[in-house]
Design an enzyme around this catalytic site. Structure first.
Site, mmCIF file in Angstrom:
data_model
loop_
_atom_site.group_PDB
_atom_site.id
_atom_site.type_symbol
_atom_site.label_atom_id
_atom_site.label_comp_id
_atom_site.label_asym_id
_atom_site.label_seq_id
_atom_site.Cartn_x
_atom_site.Cartn_y
_atom_site.Cartn_z
ATOM 1 N N CYS A 1 1.755 30.137 11.919
ATOM 2 C CA CYS A 1 0.533 30.343 11.529
ATOM 3 C C CYS A 1 -0.501 30.403 12.771
ATOM 4 C CB CYS A 1 -0.179 29.048 10.757
ATOM 5 S SG CYS A 1 0.988 28.512 9.327
ATOM 6 N N ARG B 1 2.812 35.045 14.681
ATOM 7 C CA ARG B 1 3.154 33.482 14.607
ATOM 8 C C ARG B 1 3.353 33.391 13.118
ATOM 9 N NH1 ARG B 1 1.331 30.218 18.386
ATOM 10 N NH2 ARG B 1 1.142 28.458 16.933
ATOM 11 N N TRP C 1 2.629 31.540 7.908
ATOM 12 C CA TRP C 1 3.930 31.538 7.671
ATOM 13 C C TRP C 1 4.147 30.106 6.806
ATOM 14 C CZ3 TRP C 1 7.786 27.844 8.402
ATOM 15 C CH2 TRP C 1 9.453 28.572 8.370
ATOM 16 N N ASN D 1 -2.583 25.001 10.640
ATOM 17 C CA ASN D 1 -1.254 25.080 11.262
ATOM 18 C C ASN D 1 -0.625 24.094 11.442
ATOM 19 O OD1 ASN D 1 1.044 26.125 12.591
ATOM 20 N ND2 ASN D 1 0.012 26.235 14.615
ATOM 21 N N GLY D 2 0.605 23.845 10.551
ATOM 22 C CA GLY D 2 1.362 22.711 10.713
ATOM 23 C C GLY D 2 1.838 22.111 9.463
ATOM 24 N N GLU E 1 23.989 35.938 21.652
ATOM 25 C CA GLU E 1 22.615 36.631 21.787
ATOM 26 C C GLU E 1 22.647 37.974 21.077
ATOM 27 O OE1 GLU E 1 19.897 35.485 21.856
ATOM 28 O OE2 GLU E 1 18.561 37.068 22.687
ATOM 29 N N LYS F 1 20.400 38.697 18.069
ATOM 30 C CA LYS F 1 19.419 39.833 18.101
ATOM 31 C C LYS F 1 19.481 40.782 16.616
ATOM 32 C CE LYS F 1 17.004 38.686 20.107
ATOM 33 N NZ LYS F 1 16.568 37.789 21.101
ATOM 34 N N GLU G 1 18.925 38.974 13.360
ATOM 35 C CA GLU G 1 17.168 38.592 13.419
ATOM 36 C C GLU G 1 16.501 39.706 12.752
ATOM 37 O OE1 GLU G 1 14.341 36.325 16.333
ATOM 38 O OE2 GLU G 1 15.994 37.417 17.342
ATOM 39 N N HIS H 1 41.478 32.108 16.047
ATOM 40 C CA HIS H 1 41.517 30.917 15.380
ATOM 41 C C HIS H 1 40.890 30.937 14.044
ATOM 42 C CE1 HIS H 1 43.555 28.785 18.662
ATOM 43 N NE2 HIS H 1 42.768 29.518 19.468
ATOM 44 N N LYS I 1 6.952 33.918 15.508
ATOM 45 C CA LYS I 1 7.554 33.788 16.853
ATOM 46 C C LYS I 1 7.772 32.329 17.551
ATOM 47 C CE LYS I 1 8.043 35.567 20.938
ATOM 48 N NZ LYS I 1 9.282 36.268 21.322
#
Ligand code: AGP
Length: 609
Positions: free
Chosen positions: A2, A27, A75, A101-102, A482, A486, A489, A505, A604
């Site tokens: 947010c 955000r 968000w 926000n929160g 990573e 990426k 995501e 395995h 983000k």
């Protein structure tokens, strides 16, 4: 999570708020809204599901005149993205407007109580309790009502509040969610983050937890929830507006990947003492004696920053001979870790606002352990929480996918390896060797970026596969993870990153002609082992994209496709090998018509647990 922006001054508030929201969109971007108060004290509220461009369409160039207001990009946590659940939320009389926000953790109990008292709720959000609580306590002074309301609230919040009955001011507060005050001439701002207001002022105040305040067009005041005035220093922001803009690139993600050579240079600048084979970190000078006695380094972080830490573990254990433990911050906070006297905690975070990392750091600090940070955003919560630290100086990273911050973190971890190692057994020759090689890395990254069309071709070739396996060993095992992170995501393709030795395995069962593997196999100490793994995949008809060192002809005969990276020290290869993987994910996302800067369901900076 947010974004909040508030403006009060002499200019038209609407364009300033909409522009600020665009800069804060990284955000959260599932819904957005604004409220502007015009000169007749009439509120104009526009809210919509979707992105800021949807909000702009809904505004449809409406001439909303007014010189103060607030905006929000959301968000979702409580309540699906919808017009109604978008902020601002308001009280029964539609006179008090709140953006938040929160998470208000005790919202259901508060809501129940407020409903019993006759307040009417119209959304599914936790936030809606705030305007009603403020309404309950309002006796003519907004600051006082907000203060009394917040005393009843448990949770995380950054809020901005406007009230028609106490106009010409914006009241704000912060608890565990970032908020800054921007100071201008005849105008003031509040925002979740610096880029939102960079076009207007570079003079900011970073709020701390438990602080609240009020801005008018000419003044500001900050106090705590016990109504004591808090005197705060203002800071001058070094970032420029152009750093926070796309600068001709289609996406921030590509711009930020292209900025990687500069980000690495900025991480190195002024820190290398080549003759002495040493590193100088201004931010660690106060704790240097404690670091000489370090027995164990615990690295905590989340997501990509955690993977940087994992590479750091290999670097520091091999070259500085200090035991390193990697702790996922969201787990670490709730563990009962066995901490010892000479342990040191290192928190790594681009935003400096990641809730899991912040809370883990606070918890360890509370137990008396020295805490350090590698942080990009100056003045962020973690940067202010740690005892000492190192800034990345990578500039703003707006794309949700971490790219330039990752290579910057790896660079700082390499520097830290020399810094710590030289205080222990590392020789002058070894210190110099690592630093000399590190100085070449920006040029090596430039060479990889110059060949990005080749990676684009690979993206075209592989874009329709549904699954990918990423494999690496030692320093490049975290890079395999990573690369997979990426890809999933931003393209929503299923991908897993494994240490190559683990493949047999379990994961090898998945391999067939439709399941390609990306194998990171530079010519290093584990190269031969990687070749064995490649053979195992080939025997099962799996396609292979390999990343290896320039001049390695053998790989051309083994893999279906090869990406070459320049030769460097084994410990520094991750800074190079990750670049093609970032580009690969980026180009596939674009080919699929997805927005790599704003992947679905993500934000983000993850400021909730
Ligand atoms: C990476 O692409 C992600 N966006 C995410 O994993 C990120 O690295 C993580 O949330 C940590 O963020 P931070 O560095 O701001 O703490």
């Amino acid at each position: 999570m947010c974004g909040i922006i508030g403006y009060i001054g002499k200019k038209e508030a609407l364009p300033i708020i909409v522009e600020g929201l665009k800069r804060l969109e990284y955000r959260g971007y599932d819904s957005a809204g604004i409220v502007i108060i015009d000169e007749t004290n009439t509120p104009y509220i526009v809210k919509t599901k979707g992105k800021i461009k949807d909000l702009e369409e809904k505004l449809n160039f409406k001439k909303i005149q007014g010189t103060f207001g607030v905006g929000h990009t959301r968000w979702a946590t409580h309540g699906e993205p919808s017009d109604a659940n978008a902020h601002p939320h308001f009280d029964c009389k539609k006179e008090i407007f709140v953006v938040h926000n929160g998470i208000i953790e005790n919202y259901s109990r508060l809501k129940e109580q407020l409903q019993k008292e006759g307040h009417r709720f119209i959304t599914e959000t936790d936030t809606e309790v705030l305007p009603h609580l403020i309404e309950k306590y309002f006796k003519g002074n907004l600051e006082e009502a907000v203060r009394l309301a917040l005393k009843k609230v448990i949770g995380a919040y950054a809020i901005a509040v406007i009230c028609l009955k106490d106009p010409e001011k914006i009241v704000f507060a912060r608890q565990s969610s970032p908020l800054i005050v921007g100071l201008g001439k005849g105008e003031n701002f509040i925002a979740s983050d610096v880029p939102a207001i960079l076009g207007y002022t570079k003079k900011v105040i970073y709020l701390d937890d438990g602080e609240m305040g009020v801005i008018t067009k000419d003044d500001f005041q900050i106090f705590n929830l016990d109504n004591q005035v808090v005197s705060k220093k203002s800071h001058y922001v070094q970032w420029s507006l152009s750093q926070a803009e796309k600068g001709g690139f289609d996406h921030f993600m590509l711009k930020e990947i292209m900025e990687e050579p500069g980000a690495i240079q900025n991480a190195i600048r002024g820190r290398i003492m080549l003759e002495e084979g040493m590193v100088k970190f201004g931010g660690l000078e106060n704790v240097i004696d404690k670091l000489k006695n370090i027995d164990r380094l615990i690295i905590t972080a989340m997501g990509t920053a955690l993977l940087a830490g994992r590479v750091g573990e290999y670097m520091i254990e091999e070259y500085a001979q200090i035991p390193v433990e990697i702790e996922n911050a969201s787990e670490f906070r709730y563990k009962k870790p066995m901490l010892r006297k000479n342990d040191v905690l290192l928190a790594i975070s681009q935003s400096g606002e990641t809730a899991d990392t912040l809370f883990a750091t606070k918890e360890v600090k509370r137990k008396g352990v020295l805490t350090l940070g590698v942080i990009n955003v100056v003045g962020s919560s973690i940067a202010r929480e740690v005892d000492a630290g190192v800034y990345n100086h990578a500039g703003p990273e707006i794309g949700v996918a971490a790219t330039k911050s990752f290579v910057s973190q790896l660079t700082i971890l390499a520097l830290l390896t020399v810094f710590l190692g030289r205080q222990k057994e590392m020789s002058l020759v070894m210190g110099r060797r690592i630093l000399e090689e590190l100085l070449k890395i920006p040029d090596f990254v430039k060479q990889i970026l110059a060949k990005r069309d080749k990676i684009k071709e690979l993206a075209e070739k592989y874009q329709n596969y549904q699954n990918f396996l990423f494999l690496g060993r030692k320093y490049n095992y975290p890079i395999a993870q990573e690369g997979a992170l990426k890809l999933k995501e931003i393209t929503y393709i299923h991908a897993e990153g494994y240490p190559a030795g683990e493949m047999k395995h379990g994961p090898i069962a998945m391999i067939d002609k439709n399941f390609p593997s990306v194998v990171i196999a530079p010519k290093d100490s584990v190269y031969e082992k990687m070749i064995s793994n490649i053979q195992e995949i080939k025997a099962r008809k799996g396609k292979i994209i390999a990343i290896t060192t320039e001049g390695n002809i053998e790989m051309g005969q083994l893999a279906d496709d090869v990406i070459y990276i320049p030769k460097t020290l084994e410990m520094l290869t991750p800074i190079l090998s990750v670049v093609p993987l970032q580009l690969f994910a980026y180009y596939i996302a674009v080919l699929k018509g997805l927005d790599p800067d704003k992947p679905r369901n993500l934000a983000k900076s993850v400021t909730v647990e």
